[in-house]
Design an enzyme around this catalytic site. Structure first.
Site, mmCIF file in Angstrom:
data_model
loop_
_atom_site.group_PDB
_atom_site.id
_atom_site.type_symbol
_atom_site.label_atom_id
_atom_site.label_comp_id
_atom_site.label_asym_id
_atom_site.label_seq_id
_atom_site.Cartn_x
_atom_site.Cartn_y
_atom_site.Cartn_z
ATOM 1 N N HIS A 168 -7.041 5.640 -12.552
ATOM 2 C CA HIS A 168 -7.264 4.574 -11.446
ATOM 3 C C HIS A 168 -8.236 4.705 -10.343
ATOM 4 C CE1 HIS A 168 -3.649 2.379 -12.870
ATOM 5 N NE2 HIS A 168 -3.121 3.739 -13.163
ATOM 6 N N LYS A 183 -5.013 -5.812 1.310
ATOM 7 C CA LYS A 183 -4.878 -4.560 0.515
ATOM 8 C C LYS A 183 -4.655 -3.662 1.567
ATOM 9 C CE LYS A 183 -9.113 -6.078 -0.510
ATOM 10 N NZ LYS A 183 -9.160 -6.113 -1.925
ATOM 11 N N ARG A 184 -4.491 -2.290 0.959
ATOM 12 C CA ARG A 184 -4.404 -1.069 1.870
ATOM 13 C C ARG A 184 -5.860 -0.966 2.633
ATOM 14 N NH1 ARG A 184 -0.120 2.506 1.013
ATOM 15 N NH2 ARG A 184 -1.460 3.839 2.498
ATOM 16 N N LYS A 197 -12.781 -0.158 1.228
ATOM 17 C CA LYS A 197 -12.644 -1.452 1.034
ATOM 18 C C LYS A 197 -13.181 -2.392 2.163
ATOM 19 C CE LYS A 197 -8.052 -0.260 -1.152
ATOM 20 N NZ LYS A 197 -8.116 -1.104 -2.623
ATOM 21 N N THR A 242 -6.521 -6.068 -8.128
ATOM 22 C CA THR A 242 -5.860 -6.772 -9.036
ATOM 23 C C THR A 242 -5.317 -7.977 -7.839
ATOM 24 O OG1 THR A 242 -3.812 -5.366 -8.196
ATOM 25 C CG2 THR A 242 -4.512 -5.548 -10.214
ATOM 26 N N LYS A 295 -5.083 -12.178 -8.449
ATOM 27 C CA LYS A 295 -4.149 -12.985 -7.859
ATOM 28 C C LYS A 295 -4.459 -14.320 -7.326
ATOM 29 C CE LYS A 295 -1.268 -8.886 -7.722
ATOM 30 N NZ LYS A 295 -1.021 -7.779 -6.964
HETATM 31 C C1 26Q Z 1 -1.706 11.318 -4.626
HETATM 32 C C2 26Q Z 1 -1.343 12.464 -4.582
HETATM 33 C C3 26Q Z 1 -0.315 12.897 -3.171
HETATM 34 C C4 26Q Z 1 -0.005 11.703 -2.582
HETATM 35 C C5 26Q Z 1 -0.376 10.430 -3.091
HETATM 36 C C6 26Q Z 1 -1.202 10.064 -4.118
HETATM 37 C C7 26Q Z 1 -1.847 8.978 -4.579
HETATM 38 C C8 26Q Z 1 -0.732 7.882 -4.624
HETATM 39 C C9 26Q Z 1 -1.123 6.490 -4.831
HETATM 40 C C10 26Q Z 1 -2.847 8.658 -4.960
HETATM 41 C C11 26Q Z 1 -3.297 7.231 -5.247
HETATM 42 C C12 26Q Z 1 -2.468 6.386 -5.195
HETATM 43 C C13 26Q Z 1 -2.562 4.918 -5.740
HETATM 44 C C14 26Q Z 1 -4.021 4.483 -6.210
HETATM 45 C C15 26Q Z 1 -4.285 3.115 -6.464
HETATM 46 O O1 26Q Z 1 -3.201 2.327 -6.101
HETATM 47 N N1 26Q Z 1 -5.239 2.958 -7.139
HETATM 48 C C16 26Q Z 1 -5.448 1.314 -7.208
HETATM 49 O O2 26Q Z 1 -5.147 1.210 -8.832
HETATM 50 C C17 26Q Z 1 -5.104 -0.298 -9.106
HETATM 51 C C18 26Q Z 1 -4.490 -0.430 -10.312
HETATM 52 O O3 26Q Z 1 -5.253 0.052 -11.389
HETATM 53 C C19 26Q Z 1 -6.722 -0.568 -8.952
HETATM 54 O O4 26Q Z 1 -6.665 -1.968 -9.200
HETATM 55 C C20 26Q Z 1 -7.169 -0.314 -7.822
HETATM 56 O O5 26Q Z 1 -8.717 -0.572 -7.779
HETATM 57 C C21 26Q Z 1 -6.938 1.377 -7.323
HETATM 58 O O6 26Q Z 1 -7.429 1.620 -6.165
#
Ligand code: 26Q
Length: 833
Positions: free
Chosen positions: A372, A563-564, A569, A673, A677
């Site tokens: 991702h 978004k975050r 971003k 995503t 939406k």
């Molecule tokens: C990893 C290690 C320790 C703590 C947290 C994490 C961690 C947690 C969540 C790293 C990444 C995430 C989330 C990533 C994320 O949401 N990515 C998004 O995924 C979407 C679905 O595929 C995409 O549409 C987005 O572009 C992408 O940023």
């Protein structure tokens, strides 16, 4: 006469009725006999629980039929492993998906209660950070809707993503999200499937019966995994799957053991570990901080889920390791659960005594991996010493996997030791690091990206060598969203208009929306479409008044970035544009006549440790405060930062949006995503050629989207030439003044407050090319503003957006996963009618 017990066993209970009368009785009975309340005394919350229970009975009946049928046909299943699920609220979705919405609404009306009011009693299940977690939730919805046998696995965090508030200066404050509160009526605890997980300890060389040395993992600490299930209701389907969430707790027995050996403090330590593991979701959505507890969480989750999968496989006498990979597919949602591949190898080799090669084959056939992110800081790596401390045997197995892999590489490239370093799962350095993404590619049969552009960059930049070695393993699965939650539930009026216009089959076949295209120029249809948008905006205006204390005009353009909060971003690019407009209005009174009234709407959480992201939130709030209270601009501009963004807030904002901000630096957003939406609900996108924006443009056409800025190739060229943000700063007076103004202290009275933003954009080298894209962005914004001034023109474009984004249904995505990765066919349980 009573039927003998053996006749009752195996006989499905008679199907629960779903007439208005039956639902009324069910709600009434649950108020009385589940909650012990008479209707006069019941609170709203009691009513909500009773309704959930009445629906749950019917859902569980379907779920039992589904499980029974899957067992009977010994089905193949996919197991979706994700550390995150952003489920949001469940009642409305379950009602709509099971076809009980209208009848329940009517039943409640007859009981003197209002369904829509009760829906607000539910708190979000916010067990995720952002896109990746919401994608997992959309996928569960699609898998159940498509009758695909599947189980979601996750962690039952006691605290989901933090609750966000702002202090009186507009700075982010985090509060714990105690979502469980008074209990969760959707949750079914499954104590019968508890498992024990071992961690820490050391590996001892022992000897087996034939005198051969065998590594044995000893002196481990133990925690218990307790599963509970959330039913996942398919839309207009026969299937109810489930999401199984693991909660950790201390093992009492072990406590006692240690205690008796005199290890009082040790015993308590054990208890603390057990109670800590599933306590809280890590709130970072990109940067990995390498925390021990996070690794423990990941392994706990994986060990529980694999045990459960294997137990289910072995329950059936027909099954053995020989057909494990025929019956079990496991999808890894990013690398967060990637230690599963090592755990399966450990079980197969150490516990089951399989040959390495045989075990490896099973492993590769079973697992597939979704990537991702391309951001280097988001690629998971664990330090070898930490890994060794928590999972000593797993580290040995990783070394073995790596050695065998590198032997193959050495055979292919005998004269290139650099290749070995480049491809090794273990990254050299101090300390050495385990690269979880490499491990995932090597140990699985499929690696996919989440949008066409992302997959291209994945193969060309992140894994070029692996792609050359195993081209057949790489594939694209462009993300999607469930049209049930993201149109049918969240925008009921638009849904009804669509039903009336093209029939009600679209939620299961979103390509049918294309039939709306011929209505895009129909004045009557345009009028209705715009009227619905206006009502959605009026509702959002109410929320903005309530949550932000800001009055906004529903006829203004609602310009939305939700978004975050991340530098890539580029919420700060949006902010620079706002400042530009604001200055224009103040300095050029004539411009007021042509300015399109706008409400800039933000919602975003920043990771608590991400200082610059939090500074950007503070800056947006500070600018908002000034603009919203400046009588000189006649309310032409308003800025609202809605606190505590989550799934439910998204469901309110998205149907009310006119313009969708998708302005990440090209090459940084894997897919996005929210962009899908918003387009589905008739917002026009202003965006870069990044992630799925590229494919959205392909679908809606160039005339119905505002694309601007550097492309991935432009970004490369610019960096090659040597990018100096100061050059742009000096060239572009409008930009310079806006940035100077922001960081002057004017907005807070303290010049230092926003200095970090300035530093990052100038001396910091502007890593996300905000200044480089500023001019093109302002220009695209002018075009959007101009287009909005012609409502019929705008309506036509908005309708064409809704009509053209059928591709982005998660049903399409999941069909592709099922066919191209999982080799999984739909299985239809019967309905019991
Ligand atoms: C990893 C290690 C320790 C703590 C947290 C994490 C961690 C947690 C969540 C790293 C990444 C995430 C989330 C990533 C994320 O949401 N990515 C998004 O995924 C979407 C679905 O595929 C995409 O549409 C987005 O572009 C992408 O940023």
């Amino acid at each position: 006469m009573h039927a003998p017990a053996d006749v009752l066993i195996g006989t499905p209970s008679p199907k629960l009725e779903s007439t208005t009368e039956a639902i009324k009785t069910a709600i009434h009975n649950h108020l009385s006999y589940t909650l012990a309340h008479s209707p006069e005394m019941a609170t709203k919350r009691d009513w909500w629980v009773a309704v959930c229970m009445a629906v749950r009975d019917r859902v569980l009946q379907k779920s039992l039929r589904t499980m029974r049928h899957h067992r009977e046909v010994n089905t193949r299943r996919v197991h979706y492993l994700s550390l995150e699920y952003l489920m949001g609220r469940l009642l409305e979705n379950n009602l709509r998906n099971s076809g009980l919405y209208d009848v329940t609404k009517a039943a409640l009306a007859e009981l003197g209660s209002d369904l829509d009011e009760l829906l607000d009693e539910e708190s979000d299940m916010g067990l995720g950070n952002g896109g990746l977690g919401r994608l997992a939730a959309c996928f569960l919805d699609s898998m159940a809707t498509l009758d695909l046998p599947s189980v979601g696995y996750g962690i039952h965090y006691e605290f989901g993503l933090f609750r966000q508030k702002f202090d009186d200066q507009g700075r982010q404050i985090e509060r714990p999200d105690a979502w469980i509160g008074g209990g969760n009526p959707w949750k079914i605890v499954r104590p019968e499937y508890e498992v024990t997980v071992r961690l820490y300890g050391r590996v001892e060389q022992q000897f087996d019966d034939n005198g051969n040395p065998t590594p044995v993992w000893v002196d481990t600490r133990e925690i218990i995994g307790q599963p509970s299930d959330i039913p996942i209701v398919g839309y207009d389907s026969f299937t109810v799957n489930f999401l199984r969430l693991w909660k950790s707790c201390a093992s009492n027995e072990f406590d006692f053991d240690v205690f008796n050996r005199g290890g009082y403090v040790e015993a308590v330590r054990e208890k603390v570990l057990g109670e800590t593991v599933s306590k809280v979701l890590y709130p970072n959505d990109a940067t990995e901080s390498g925390r021990e507890l996070r690794l423990v969480q990941q392994y706990f989750f994986v060990a529980c889920s694999l045990r459960d999968i294997i137990r289910r496989h072995q329950r059936d006498q027909r099954n053995s390791w020989d057909n494990f990979a025929d019956k079990v597919a496991i999808q890894l949602n990013d690398t967060h659960p990637a230690v599963a591949v090592v755990e399966l190898m450990r079980i197969l080799v150490d516990e089951e005594g399989l040959e390495w090669e045989r075990a490896w084959e099973i492993c590769q056939q079973t697992f597939s991996y979704t990537n991702h992110t391309l951001l280097p800081e988001a690629l998971e790596r664990w330090s070898v010493p930490l890994f060794e401390k928590v999972l000593p045997r797993h580290l040995q197995l990783i070394f073995e996997i790596n050695q065998r892999f590198l032997d193959q590489i050495a055979a292919i490239h005998p004269d290139d030791p650099g290749k070995l370093q480049q491809l090794s799962i273990i990254e050299e350095g101090d300390p050495k690091m385990v690269r979880m993404a490499f491990l995932s590619v090597i140990a699985s049969h499929s690696t996919n990206g989440v949008a066409a552009l992302h997959t291209k960059l994945l193969t060309e930049r992140l894994f070029p060598e692996f792609h050359k070695l195993y081209p057949e393993r790489f594939n694209n699965k462009t993300n999607g969203i469930t049209p049930r939650r993201w149109l049918k539930c969240c925008n009921p009026e638009l849904s009804e208009l669509i039903d009336r216009t093209i029939g009600d089959g679209w939620p299961k076949d979103l390509d049918r929306l294309q039939q709306l295209a011929s209505h895009a120029v129909d004045p009557e249809f345009q009028r209705e479409f715009l009227a619905i948008k206006l009502r959605n905006k009026e509702r959002l205006a109410g929320i903005i008044r309530e949550r932000c204390g800001v009055g906004v005009d529903p006829s203004a353009m609602f310009d939305v970035q939700i978004k975050r909060l991340h530098e890539y971003k580029r919420q700060h690019l949006n902010l620079l544009h706002i400042l530009t407009l604001y200055r224009q209005l103040l300095n050029d009174p004539d411009s007021a006549a042509i300015t399109t009234p706008r409400v800039f709407i933000f919602a975003a959480k920043a990771a608590p440790g991400y200082y610059l992201a939090k500074t950007i939130i503070h800056a947006i709030n500070a600018v908002a405060h000034r603009i919203n209270h400046d009588d000189r601009i006649n309310g032409l501009l308003k800025v609202a930062f809605i606190p505590n963004y989550g799934v439910t807030m998204a469901e309110r904002i998205i149907p009310a949006a006119d313009l969708s901000e998708q302005i990440s630096t090209a090459g940084k957003e894997a897919s996005g995503t929210g962009n899908m939406k918003l387009a589905l609900n008739g917002a026009l996108t202003i965006g870069t050629l990044d992630g799925a924006n590229v494919e959205i443009r392909e679908e809606v056409g160039d005339d119905n989207i505002f694309i601007f800025g550097l492309t991935v190739d432009d970004v490369d060229d610019l960096r090659e030439q040597g990018y100096n943000p100061w050059d742009i700063y000096w060239q572009d007076e409008e930009l310079r003044t806006s940035l100077d103004w922001l960081t002057s202290g004017y907005f807070t009275g303290n010049a230092g407050d926003f200095q970090p933003i300035r530093d990052s954009l100038l001396d910091g080298g502007d890593p996300f090319l905000v200044l480089a894209d500023y001019r093109a962005y302002v220009k695209a914004q002018r075009q959007a503003a101009k287009a909005f001034q012609n409502p019929r023109h705008w309506a036509r474009m908005a309708i064409l957006n809704t009509a053209s984004v059928g591709k982005f249904s998660s049903d399409r995505t999941i069909r592709q996963y099922a066919e191209e990765i999982w080799n999984l066919q739909p299985v239809r349980p019967n309905d019991g009618d």
